[in-house]
Design an enzyme around this catalytic site. Structure first.
Site, PDB file in Angstrom:
ATOM      1  N   LYS A 139      -1.329 -10.466   9.342  1.00 45.61           N
ATOM      2  CA  LYS A 139       0.059 -10.938   9.486  1.00 45.61           C
ATOM      3  C   LYS A 139       1.027  -9.829   9.870  1.00 45.61           C
ATOM      4  O   LYS A 139       1.919 -10.024  10.696  1.00 45.61           O
ATOM      5  CB  LYS A 139       0.525 -11.621   8.177  1.00 45.61           C
ATOM      6  CG  LYS A 139      -0.053 -13.020   8.027  1.00 45.61           C
ATOM      7  CD  LYS A 139       0.187 -13.603   6.660  1.00 45.61           C
ATOM      8  CE  LYS A 139       1.621 -14.040   6.458  1.00 45.61           C
ATOM      9  NZ  LYS A 139       1.787 -14.693   5.124  1.00 45.61           N
ATOM     10  N   LYS A 182      -4.001  -5.386  15.923  1.00 49.45           N
ATOM     11  CA  LYS A 182      -3.418  -4.299  16.718  1.00 49.45           C
ATOM     12  C   LYS A 182      -3.524  -4.596  18.216  1.00 49.45           C
ATOM     13  O   LYS A 182      -2.627  -4.228  18.993  1.00 49.45           O
ATOM     14  CB  LYS A 182      -4.119  -2.983  16.384  1.00 49.45           C
ATOM     15  CG  LYS A 182      -3.800  -2.457  14.987  1.00 49.45           C
ATOM     16  CD  LYS A 182      -2.331  -2.043  14.872  1.00 49.45           C
ATOM     17  CE  LYS A 182      -2.009  -1.390  13.552  1.00 49.45           C
ATOM     18  NZ  LYS A 182      -0.590  -1.026  13.430  1.00 49.45           N
ATOM     19  N   ASP A 238       9.110  -7.530   3.330  1.00 46.33           N
ATOM     20  CA  ASP A 238       7.849  -7.755   4.039  1.00 46.33           C
ATOM     21  C   ASP A 238       8.177  -8.211   5.458  1.00 46.33           C
ATOM     22  O   ASP A 238       8.734  -9.304   5.647  1.00 46.33           O
ATOM     23  CB  ASP A 238       7.042  -8.832   3.297  1.00 46.33           C
ATOM     24  CG  ASP A 238       5.707  -9.114   3.972  1.00 46.33           C
ATOM     25  OD1 ASP A 238       5.491  -8.662   5.120  1.00 46.33           O
ATOM     26  OD2 ASP A 238       4.882  -9.794   3.333  1.00 46.33           O
ATOM     27  N   VAL A 239       7.824  -7.401   6.458  1.00 47.80           N
ATOM     28  CA  VAL A 239       8.222  -7.718   7.835  1.00 47.80           C
ATOM     29  C   VAL A 239       7.474  -8.919   8.417  1.00 47.80           C
ATOM     30  O   VAL A 239       7.795  -9.367   9.514  1.00 47.80           O
ATOM     31  CB  VAL A 239       8.061  -6.504   8.785  1.00 47.80           C
ATOM     32  CG1 VAL A 239       8.964  -5.368   8.339  1.00 47.80           C
ATOM     33  CG2 VAL A 239       6.612  -6.048   8.884  1.00 47.80           C
ATOM     34  N   THR A 297       0.828  -1.212   0.000  1.00 50.30           N
ATOM     35  CA  THR A 297       0.000   0.000   0.000  1.00 50.30           C
ATOM     36  C   THR A 297       0.863   1.263   0.000  1.00 50.30           C
ATOM     37  O   THR A 297       0.344   2.351  -0.200  1.00 50.30           O
ATOM     38  CB  THR A 297      -0.954   0.048   1.216  1.00 50.30           C
ATOM     39  OG1 THR A 297      -0.169  -0.017   2.401  1.00 50.30           O
ATOM     40  CG2 THR A 297      -1.954  -1.089   1.182  1.00 50.30           C
ATOM     41  N   ASN A 301       8.380 -10.544  14.725  1.00 47.55           N
ATOM     42  CA  ASN A 301       9.714 -10.490  14.106  1.00 47.55           C
ATOM     43  C   ASN A 301      10.487  -9.258  14.559  1.00 47.55           C
ATOM     44  O   ASN A 301      11.681  -9.322  14.857  1.00 47.55           O
ATOM     45  CB  ASN A 301       9.596 -10.465  12.576  1.00 47.55           C
ATOM     46  CG  ASN A 301       9.127 -11.809  12.017  1.00 47.55           C
ATOM     47  OD1 ASN A 301       9.374 -12.848  12.629  1.00 47.55           O
ATOM     48  ND2 ASN A 301       8.464 -11.784  10.886  1.00 47.55           N
ATOM     49  N   ARG A 307     -10.703   6.300   2.625  1.00 46.66           N
ATOM     50  CA  ARG A 307     -10.966   7.002   3.876  1.00 46.66           C
ATOM     51  C   ARG A 307     -11.739   8.287   3.590  1.00 46.66           C
ATOM     52  O   ARG A 307     -11.722   8.802   2.475  1.00 46.66           O
ATOM     53  CB  ARG A 307      -9.664   7.325   4.594  1.00 46.66           C
ATOM     54  CG  ARG A 307      -8.792   6.110   4.794  1.00 46.66           C
ATOM     55  CD  ARG A 307      -7.762   6.385   5.825  1.00 46.66           C
ATOM     56  NE  ARG A 307      -8.381   6.467   7.125  1.00 46.66           N
ATOM     57  CZ  ARG A 307      -8.292   5.531   8.059  1.00 46.66           C
ATOM     58  NH1 ARG A 307      -7.583   4.463   7.847  1.00 46.66           N
ATOM     59  NH2 ARG A 307      -8.895   5.668   9.208  1.00 46.66           N
ATOM     60  N   LYS A 340      15.086  -7.080  20.421  1.00 45.56           N
ATOM     61  CA  LYS A 340      15.746  -7.780  21.535  1.00 45.56           C
ATOM     62  C   LYS A 340      17.193  -8.108  21.166  1.00 45.56           C
ATOM     63  O   LYS A 340      18.122  -7.868  21.950  1.00 45.56           O
ATOM     64  CB  LYS A 340      14.954  -9.054  21.841  1.00 45.56           C
ATOM     65  CG  LYS A 340      15.443  -9.855  23.002  1.00 45.56           C
ATOM     66  CD  LYS A 340      14.354 -10.854  23.394  1.00 45.56           C
ATOM     67  CE  LYS A 340      14.939 -12.104  23.975  1.00 45.56           C
ATOM     68  NZ  LYS A 340      15.233 -13.143  22.983  1.00 45.56           N
ATOM     69  N   TYR A 368      -7.941  -5.915  11.388  1.00 42.30           N
ATOM     70  CA  TYR A 368      -7.051  -4.811  11.790  1.00 42.30           C
ATOM     71  C   TYR A 368      -7.071  -4.658  13.311  1.00 42.30           C
ATOM     72  O   TYR A 368      -6.025  -4.668  13.967  1.00 42.30           O
ATOM     73  CB  TYR A 368      -7.516  -3.531  11.114  1.00 42.30           C
ATOM     74  CG  TYR A 368      -6.679  -2.309  11.399  1.00 42.30           C
ATOM     75  CD1 TYR A 368      -5.375  -2.206  10.913  1.00 42.30           C
ATOM     76  CD2 TYR A 368      -7.206  -1.228  12.114  1.00 42.30           C
ATOM     77  CE1 TYR A 368      -4.616  -1.056  11.140  1.00 42.30           C
ATOM     78  CE2 TYR A 368      -6.455  -0.084  12.337  1.00 42.30           C
ATOM     79  CZ  TYR A 368      -5.164  -0.005  11.852  1.00 42.30           C
ATOM     80  OH  TYR A 368      -4.418   1.130  12.079  1.00 42.30           O
TER      81      TYR A 368
END
Ligand code: UDP
Length: 324
Positions: A93, A151, A58-59, A37, A101, A188, A107, A147
């Site tokens: 995801k 979150k 892509d995280v 996006t 991840n 939106r 960490k 979503y």
């Protein structure tokens, strides 16, 4: 020594503004985005800056960043109801696996991690205005559930890394935000109304327009996030502008601002559309010394100027495009 920060969702609306702010503050910035996006145009100016690097990644899959990291800002996520319908699994995801991840990376690097949470964790709120203590009223299996629940999971995971691993974490709950670099076709309210006004189409208010939102200009939001990151407060903090307005009145503001001849028409209210939303920002005021400064009239003018500066064909590209 320069501080080094990783910003995910870097090519998105908020991510790109954060990259700009941290470059201005003299940080080394690594922007990461999978460009589903996001749009590289939002960050193209930064590529000439030696302090900026971009990783197309892509995280939701393992995240590798060589070298040291001082901070991670996790802002990768679709963030509009239309996106959730089109890419629900990716939305889940990036908020869950992606967060895990990045917490692991934080960490390993001993970095401080700030996550972008949202007023959506309050769902369709029964408490008004919303304080950080309110637990919310969320439908897990509704269209927004992908979503909202990602979150909420993200907050839970982040707190667990804080309490179990002693990781330095920050949680910002972001309320509706607007400004330049918003996607024109993300569905939106603000870009939809402005796009319709500029094209001379009817302006579509959903429901009877009595539902409320409170819109924050992006520069104010970025200042709040900057202060939260550098604070020593690890509990969630609302950042938003408490100036609440009904969507019907908001549509009228856009009509006046653009001078369009478009008329406002009313359509069905989407499922689970929150009836009211307004942040209680007492915590942000007390802990961060922050409050929004930019009035809607001023912010909307800047945003309109941005939309007007876009290529005409983009204005008329009503199809939702992912990856641009
Ligand atoms: N909305 C609307 N017309 C549109 C797009 C949105 O009336 O073309 C309404 C939507 O139903 C919601 C409000 O505007 O009540 C804000 O919608 P947005 O998607 O901007 O944010 P969110 O609902 O996630 O706060």
């Amino acid at each position: 020594m320069k501080k080094r920060i990783l910003i995910t969702g870097a090519a998105g609306f908020l991510g790109s503004h954060l990259c700009e702010r941290f470059l201005k503050e003299g940080y080394e910035v690594i922007g990461m985005d999978n460009l589903i996006t996001g749009n590289l145009r939002n960050i193209e100016d930064f590529f000439k800056d030696a302090n900026f690097e971009f990783y197309h990644h892509d995280v939701s899959t393992f995240v590798h960043v060589p070298g040291e990291l001082d901070y991670i800002l996790h802002f990768a996520s679709p963030a509009s109801p239309i996106d959730y319908l089109k890419i629900p699994i990716q939305t889940l995801k990036v908020g869950s696996l992606g967060t895990h991840n990045l917490l692991g990376l934080a960490k390993a690097k001993n970095a401080r991690m700030l996550i972008a949470s949202t007023s959506e964790v309050y769902g369709d709120p029964t408490v008004h205005p919303q304080t950080e203590e309110y637990w919310g009223n969320v439908n897990p299996i509704g269209p927004r559930g992908v979503y909202d629940e990602a979150k909420r999971f993200q907050e839970a995971m982040t707190m667990a890394y804080h309490t179990y691993h002693g990781l330095e974490t920050r949680i910002v709950r972001i309320f509706n935000t607007y400004g330049p670099k918003m996607r024109l076709n993300d569905g939106r309210a603000l870009p939809a109304f402005v796009g319709q006004a500029l094209r001379g189409e009817d302006i579509t208010v959903f429901g009877d327009g009595s539902q409320t939102r409170s819109f924050c200009y992006v520069d104010d939001l970025v200042e709040g996030i900057y202060r939260l990151l550098l604070s020593n407060y690890n509990m969630p903090v609302n950042i938003g502008n408490p100036d609440e307005i009904s969507i019907a009145d908001f549509a009228e503001e856009i009509v006046k601002l653009t001078g369009t001849k478009s008329k406002v028409i009313y359509k069905d209210l989407p499922v689970d559309d929150p009836k009211q939303r307004q942040p209680d920002i007492t915590k942000a005021k007390e802990i961060l010394g922050w409050e929004p400064k930019i009035k809607r009239s001023e912010g909307l003018k800047k945003t309109l100027d941005y939309f007007k500066s876009l290529p005409q064909d983009e204005l008329f590209k009503k199809e939702l495009s992912f990856g641009n």
